[in-house]
Scaffold this active site. Structure first.
Site, mmCIF file in Angstrom:
data_model
loop_
_atom_site.group_PDB
_atom_site.id
_atom_site.type_symbol
_atom_site.label_atom_id
_atom_site.label_comp_id
_atom_site.label_asym_id
_atom_site.label_seq_id
_atom_site.Cartn_x
_atom_site.Cartn_y
_atom_site.Cartn_z
ATOM 1 N N HIS A 145 38.548 21.981 55.777
ATOM 2 C CA HIS A 145 39.984 22.128 55.550
ATOM 3 C C HIS A 145 40.514 20.911 54.794
ATOM 4 O O HIS A 145 39.778 19.925 54.608
ATOM 5 C CB HIS A 145 40.735 22.307 56.885
ATOM 6 C CG HIS A 145 40.611 21.154 57.815
ATOM 7 N ND1 HIS A 145 39.832 21.175 58.946
ATOM 8 C CD2 HIS A 145 41.164 19.912 57.772
ATOM 9 C CE1 HIS A 145 39.917 20.013 59.561
ATOM 10 N NE2 HIS A 145 40.704 19.223 58.866
HETATM 11 P P1 TYD Z 1 39.964 21.187 63.869
HETATM 12 O O1 TYD Z 1 40.857 20.171 63.237
HETATM 13 O O2 TYD Z 1 39.870 22.528 63.215
HETATM 14 O O3 TYD Z 1 38.491 20.595 64.038
HETATM 15 P P2 TYD Z 1 37.383 20.222 62.949
HETATM 16 O O4 TYD Z 1 38.050 19.982 61.650
HETATM 17 O O5 TYD Z 1 36.758 19.004 63.515
HETATM 18 O O6 TYD Z 1 36.381 21.293 62.859
HETATM 19 O O7 TYD Z 1 40.398 21.347 65.386
HETATM 20 C C1 TYD Z 1 39.657 22.084 66.316
HETATM 21 C C2 TYD Z 1 40.606 22.629 67.370
HETATM 22 O O8 TYD Z 1 41.271 21.563 68.056
HETATM 23 C C3 TYD Z 1 41.714 23.499 66.777
HETATM 24 O O9 TYD Z 1 41.912 24.571 67.672
HETATM 25 C C4 TYD Z 1 42.933 22.625 66.780
HETATM 26 C C5 TYD Z 1 42.673 21.682 67.930
HETATM 27 N N1 TYD Z 1 43.253 20.343 67.706
HETATM 28 C C6 TYD Z 1 44.388 19.947 68.402
HETATM 29 O O10 TYD Z 1 44.950 20.714 69.216
HETATM 30 N N2 TYD Z 1 44.888 18.704 68.189
HETATM 31 C C7 TYD Z 1 44.307 17.832 67.329
HETATM 32 O O11 TYD Z 1 44.792 16.679 67.170
HETATM 33 C C8 TYD Z 1 43.136 18.244 66.602
HETATM 34 C C9 TYD Z 1 42.457 17.336 65.625
HETATM 35 C C10 TYD Z 1 42.649 19.512 66.836
#
Ligand code: TYD
Length: 141
Positions: free
Chosen positions: A54
């Site tokens: 992303h």
């Molecule tokens: P995501 O940012 O998509 O993880 P990555 O990029 O590491 O694969 O986040 C994973 C899940 O965690 C998603 O459901 C959103 C949640 N999340 C939060 O609730 N708060 C946060 O600060 C972060 C970074 C993620």
């Protein structure tokens, strides 16, 4: 000037060493160019799994391999680069408007992230074609 992958730099962090080990200190606006409003870390990542995939519209981040190693693919829509993080006293600054993918985590790796803003799902761009639209339509990024 639009942000590019070349604005995502590896930053040497402080390291205070003594016989009992090391400590690294990161202070917002002092060692990194933003205030830290949120910290999170990725761990227990199964072999072969990728994270990220992303971009963020506004968020600045410092990404650190607090333990182990992993790779970060950075993509600004025109240029790509891959950075290996494998030392807790170096961090990668990721500026807004950059697509990132984290991959090839070593066993036991811990990915520590210091972020400039609180969590906001509206700050995410999760589809690559929307990221390209964002890059081409947004004047600043
Ligand atoms: P995501 O940012 O998509 O993880 P990555 O990029 O590491 O694969 O986040 C994973 C899940 O965690 C998603 O459901 C959103 C949640 N999340 C939060 O609730 N708060 C946060 O600060 C972060 C970074 C993620």
């Amino acid at each position: 000037m639009k942000n590019s992958v070349y604005d995502c730099v590896i930053l040497p962090l402080s390291k205070i060493h003594n016989r009992a080990g090391n400590i690294t200190i990161v202070e917002g606006q002092k060692n990194i160019p933003f205030d830290v409003r949120r910290i999170y870390y990725l761990y227990d990542i199964p072999g072969g799994e990728d994270r990220g995939g992303h971009a963020h519209k506004e968020l600045y981040q410092l990404i650190v391999a607090a333990s182990g190693a992993f790779n970060v693919l950075l993509d600004d829509g025109e240029n790509k680069k891959i950075v290996t993080l494998n030392r807790p006293d170096f961090g990668l600054i990721v500026v807004p408007g950059i697509w990132r993918e984290l991959f090839e985590f070593s066993s036991g790796a811990i990915c520590l992230v210091l972020a400039s803003h609180k969590y906001d799902s509206n700050d995410y761009i999760r589809e690559y074609d929307k990221f390209i639209d964002f890059r081409t339509s947004n004047e600043k990024l």
